[in-house]
Design an enzyme around this catalytic site. Sequence first.
Site, PDB file in Angstrom:
ATOM      1  N   ALA A 185       0.579  -1.184   0.065  1.00  0.00           N
ATOM      2  CA  ALA A 185       0.024   0.027  -0.025  1.00  0.00           C
ATOM      3  C   ALA A 185       0.862   1.489  -0.204  1.00  0.00           C
ATOM      4  CB  ALA A 185      -0.820  -0.015   1.210  1.00  0.00           C
ATOM      5  N   TYR A 222      12.748 -12.785 -10.581  1.00  0.00           N
ATOM      6  CA  TYR A 222      11.680 -11.951 -10.764  1.00  0.00           C
ATOM      7  C   TYR A 222      10.579 -12.814 -11.645  1.00  0.00           C
ATOM      8  CZ  TYR A 222       8.426  -8.030 -11.419  1.00  0.00           C
ATOM      9  OH  TYR A 222       7.268  -7.198 -11.742  1.00  0.00           O
TER      10      TYR A 222
HETATM   11  N1  LIG Z   1       5.504  -1.098 -12.050  1.00  0.00           N
HETATM   12  C1  LIG Z   1       5.730  -2.255 -12.941  1.00  0.00           C
HETATM   13  O1  LIG Z   1       6.175  -2.118 -14.052  1.00  0.00           O
HETATM   14  C2  LIG Z   1       5.245  -3.429 -12.754  1.00  0.00           C
HETATM   15  C3  LIG Z   1       5.084  -4.573 -13.848  1.00  0.00           C
HETATM   16  C4  LIG Z   1       4.357  -5.896 -13.573  1.00  0.00           C
HETATM   17  C5  LIG Z   1       4.140  -6.188 -12.154  1.00  0.00           C
HETATM   18  N2  LIG Z   1       4.268  -5.408 -11.269  1.00  0.00           N
HETATM   19  C6  LIG Z   1       4.137  -5.957  -9.719  1.00  0.00           C
HETATM   20  O2  LIG Z   1       3.003  -4.803  -8.924  1.00  0.00           O
HETATM   21  C7  LIG Z   1       3.089  -4.860  -7.672  1.00  0.00           C
HETATM   22  C8  LIG Z   1       3.209  -3.512  -7.183  1.00  0.00           C
HETATM   23  O3  LIG Z   1       4.576  -2.860  -7.684  1.00  0.00           O
HETATM   24  P1  LIG Z   1       4.566  -1.280  -7.983  1.00  0.00           P
HETATM   25  O4  LIG Z   1       4.577  -1.249  -9.483  1.00  0.00           O
HETATM   26  O5  LIG Z   1       3.184  -0.785  -7.165  1.00  0.00           O
HETATM   27  O6  LIG Z   1       5.943  -0.994  -7.115  1.00  0.00           O
HETATM   28  P2  LIG Z   1       6.411  -0.004  -6.148  1.00  0.00           P
HETATM   29  O7  LIG Z   1       5.723   1.234  -6.356  1.00  0.00           O
HETATM   30  O8  LIG Z   1       7.696  -0.191  -6.093  1.00  0.00           O
HETATM   31  O9  LIG Z   1       5.832  -0.727  -4.870  1.00  0.00           O
HETATM   32  C9  LIG Z   1       6.226  -2.247  -4.449  1.00  0.00           C
HETATM   33  C10 LIG Z   1       5.573  -2.121  -3.117  1.00  0.00           C
HETATM   34  O10 LIG Z   1       5.910  -3.428  -2.466  1.00  0.00           O
HETATM   35  C11 LIG Z   1       6.398  -3.415  -1.264  1.00  0.00           C
HETATM   36  N3  LIG Z   1       7.254  -4.307  -0.740  1.00  0.00           N
HETATM   37  C12 LIG Z   1       8.350  -4.849  -1.522  1.00  0.00           C
HETATM   38  N4  LIG Z   1       9.061  -5.583  -0.617  1.00  0.00           N
HETATM   39  C13 LIG Z   1       8.372  -5.874   0.422  1.00  0.00           C
HETATM   40  C14 LIG Z   1       8.397  -6.931   1.505  1.00  0.00           C
HETATM   41  N5  LIG Z   1       9.611  -7.475   1.573  1.00  0.00           N
HETATM   42  N6  LIG Z   1       7.464  -6.729   2.498  1.00  0.00           N
HETATM   43  C15 LIG Z   1       6.496  -6.010   2.504  1.00  0.00           C
HETATM   44  N7  LIG Z   1       6.202  -5.153   1.282  1.00  0.00           N
HETATM   45  C16 LIG Z   1       7.260  -4.951   0.225  1.00  0.00           C
HETATM   46  C17 LIG Z   1       6.952  -1.983  -0.911  1.00  0.00           C
HETATM   47  O11 LIG Z   1       6.857  -1.709   0.368  1.00  0.00           O
HETATM   48  P3  LIG Z   1       7.755  -0.701   0.899  1.00  0.00           P
HETATM   49  O12 LIG Z   1       8.067   0.541  -0.151  1.00  0.00           O
HETATM   50  O13 LIG Z   1       6.988   0.041   2.031  1.00  0.00           O
HETATM   51  O14 LIG Z   1       8.913  -1.115   1.463  1.00  0.00           O
HETATM   52  C18 LIG Z   1       6.022  -1.263  -1.978  1.00  0.00           C
HETATM   53  O15 LIG Z   1       4.800  -0.952  -1.282  1.00  0.00           O
HETATM   54  C19 LIG Z   1       4.327  -5.668  -7.603  1.00  0.00           C
HETATM   55  O16 LIG Z   1       4.143  -7.200  -7.246  1.00  0.00           O
HETATM   56  C20 LIG Z   1       5.075  -5.671  -8.820  1.00  0.00           C
HETATM   57  O17 LIG Z   1       6.156  -7.006  -9.055  1.00  0.00           O
HETATM   58  C21 LIG Z   1       4.719  -4.065 -11.197  1.00  0.00           C
END
Ligand SMILES: NC(=O)c1ccc[n+]([C@@H]2O[C@H](COP(=O)([O-])OP(=O)(O)OC[C@H]3O[C@@H](n4cnc5c(N)ncnc54)[C@H](OP(=O)(O)O)[C@@H]3O)[C@@H](O)[C@H]2O)c1
Length: 247
Positions: free
Chosen positions: A20, A153
């Site tokens: 979040a 990943y």
């Molecule tokens: N952005 C893209 O291009 C993309 C593409 C495909 C899939 N996704 C997927 O979408 C999802 C959300 O990513 P996003 O794009 O919103 O990225 P983001 O803005 O970097 O957010 C990542 C989130 O994951 C949390 N997180 C990471 N490691 C954690 C841990 N060990 N324990 C608890 N929380 C953890 C972070 O928490 P903190 O910041 O509080 O540490 C943050 O809230 C992910 O599963 C990612 O793989 C993203």
Amino acid sequence: MTAQPALLDAAGKVALVTGATGGIGKACVEMFLAAGASVVATGRRAVQGDDPRVLKLALEVTDEAQVADAIAKAKARFGTIDYLVHMAGMVGKGRLNEMPLADWHTVVDTNLTSAFLLMKHAYPILRKPGATVVLCGSSNGANGGSYLSGAAYASSKAALVNLTRYTAKEWAAEGIRVNIISPGPVDTPMLDRLSDTQHDGLKAQLPLGKYATAEECAGGVMFLCSSHAASMTGTNMNISSGLVMDR
Ligand SMILES: NC(=O)c1ccc[n+]([C@@H]2O[C@H](COP(=O)([O-])OP(=O)(O)OC[C@H]3O[C@@H](n4cnc5c(N)ncnc54)[C@H](OP(=O)(O)O)[C@@H]3O)[C@@H](O)[C@H]2O)c1
């Protein structure tokens, strides 16, 4: 059945959202609130905002005791969880032969093992007809990804699709639906690590020519939680701007 034109009516429902503090998870929290839900919003960093309908929790999703504690706190505050939405995740980087084993474990634990832990510990309060789980995959899980995010990943995101199918089958008889979204590149802080050249190269691979937005991904999550998706379980929702074309 009465027509339900709105995407999701979540009045009286409770959503637990991981990630979040990140782009997609934050958009999910905002949409759940707009749909009338109460929300347990978790991150490692402090979750922002002061909406009284939000229980903000610090949660390291790889830590089983912390996961169990977060579920217990959600139950104590709201009595139940209707929507378990696991958006926390992380990328790796670099070529396979250069990846330290510790980095492999960190990425797999963060993306995949966390989903197992969350579903395992949420199951006792999720088990009721209408409960839904939405996990988060990636186009890398379908097309193999690249060194930009690394082997762990791509592998963990592919495994999440099959974990979704496994759990969807196991829990279907109890009316719990389990689905996954698989975004391509999304305009969130996760992409800040890329250079301008890498952004240009990535965009050039997208038939629609644009990154998805966090709100588009959250919209997919809302749909999967809604009654419009009442017959959908084990589904992998492709939100990749055409990068992946489903067979
Ligand atoms: N952005 C893209 O291009 C993309 C593409 C495909 C899939 N996704 C997927 O979408 C999802 C959300 O990513 P996003 O794009 O919103 O990225 P983001 O803005 O970097 O957010 C990542 C989130 O994951 C949390 N997180 C990471 N490691 C954690 C841990 N060990 N324990 C608890 N929380 C953890 C972070 O928490 P903190 O910041 O509080 O540490 C943050 O809230 C992910 O599963 C990612 O793989 C993203």
